[in-house]
Design an enzyme around this catalytic site. Sequence first.
Site, short mmCIF file in Angstrom:
data_model
loop_
_atom_site.label_atom_id
_atom_site.label_comp_id
_atom_site.label_asym_id
_atom_site.label_seq_id
_atom_site.Cartn_x
_atom_site.Cartn_y
_atom_site.Cartn_z
N ARG A 31 30.29 24.42 42.92
CA ARG A 31 31.69 24.79 42.67
C ARG A 31 32.68 23.80 43.29
O ARG A 31 33.88 23.91 43.07
CB ARG A 31 31.95 26.20 43.20
CG ARG A 31 31.16 27.31 42.51
CD ARG A 31 31.62 27.57 41.08
NE ARG A 31 32.99 28.04 41.06
CZ ARG A 31 33.36 29.32 41.21
NH1 ARG A 31 32.42 30.25 41.43
NH2 ARG A 31 34.61 29.67 41.15
N ARG A 69 45.79 50.17 61.96
CA ARG A 69 45.74 49.38 60.73
C ARG A 69 45.60 50.29 59.51
O ARG A 69 44.62 51.01 59.37
CB ARG A 69 44.57 48.39 60.76
CG ARG A 69 44.75 47.26 61.76
CD ARG A 69 43.57 46.29 61.67
NE ARG A 69 43.67 45.22 62.65
CZ ARG A 69 44.20 44.03 62.42
NH1 ARG A 69 44.70 43.76 61.22
NH2 ARG A 69 44.25 43.11 63.36
N PRO A 105 27.82 31.68 51.41
CA PRO A 105 27.00 31.84 52.62
C PRO A 105 27.81 32.48 53.75
O PRO A 105 28.96 32.13 53.99
CB PRO A 105 26.62 30.39 52.97
CG PRO A 105 26.72 29.65 51.68
CD PRO A 105 27.85 30.29 50.95
N GLU A 106 27.20 33.45 54.41
CA GLU A 106 27.83 34.13 55.53
C GLU A 106 27.13 33.72 56.82
O GLU A 106 26.30 32.81 56.82
CB GLU A 106 27.80 35.65 55.30
CG GLU A 106 28.50 36.07 54.01
CD GLU A 106 28.43 37.56 53.74
OE1 GLU A 106 28.31 38.35 54.72
OE2 GLU A 106 28.48 37.96 52.57
#
Length: 295
Positions: free
Chosen positions: A130, A175, A2-3
């Site tokens: 899980r 970056r 889930p985000e």
Amino acid sequence: MPELPEVETVRRGLNLTTLAQEIVGGDVLLARTIAPPISVADFLTHLQGVTIHFWHRQGKYLLAELHTTANPPQSAGWLGVHLRMTGQLLWVEPETPLQKHTRVRLFFAGHSPEGDSAKAVRELRFVDQRTFGRMWWVPPETDVAKVVTGLQNLGPEPFAPEFSVDYLTKQMAGRRRAVKTALLDQAIVAGIGNIYADEALFLSGIAPTQLCAILTSPQIERLHQSMIEVLTTAIASGGTTFSHFLNVQGVNGNYAGVAWVYNRTGQPCRVCATPIQRLKLGGRSSHFCPQCQKV
């Protein structure tokens, strides 16, 4: 996993269902779901006899503000939850058959239409196939981040004023890493995961492999706007269900039906009809349109 949109969907559902109802008991079916340093017995003891005043969200973490039942109510600490990969919080009737992977049960004195709490009891279940999900109890007057330590590493929320174009520009500068990988870094921006990073990159026309350091100012502006747009759409759709995500009523999210690229490998791009491709980047699958997202 889930985000942000999925966790936000759960948060809103919990605020519609669980508030101001006394927790009258509980059961922990998998001890390691309760994060240290508190024991399972103490976790249940501290939750009994309190109510949830409000659910907050930081990144992918859920934080329930707890109150005593005294008048006026006093702080009773915090309940923290991280769903991780497969966690679900389900608001159910007590007689609902126990789901196979139920790890924690919290029993609530409910509110009947007549106002008699004795006539209705509900249950909040933490289901986690899980077993990576965790729950915390944080004492009153304690900095939540000192107990739920993952909060210490979170960058700004995508909808927060701190997450500005200028901020994103500074984070990308210099970056030498792929922009997709950077978007998954919770220290840069909290709550973005694989699904919505792919979606935002598509909307902004940026290839997932493009290096952060060579992003132009117009690209960063489009990326910032696309992140907000994608997350707003996903929240309005109740999140995405590709495997385990359900809201608190056990209903799937609807964003998958309108996804631009995520989980659409081989299907035609919704803009140019080029087949969507998938590659591995930093150990994660990345979905993109090779025509719309040229480097």
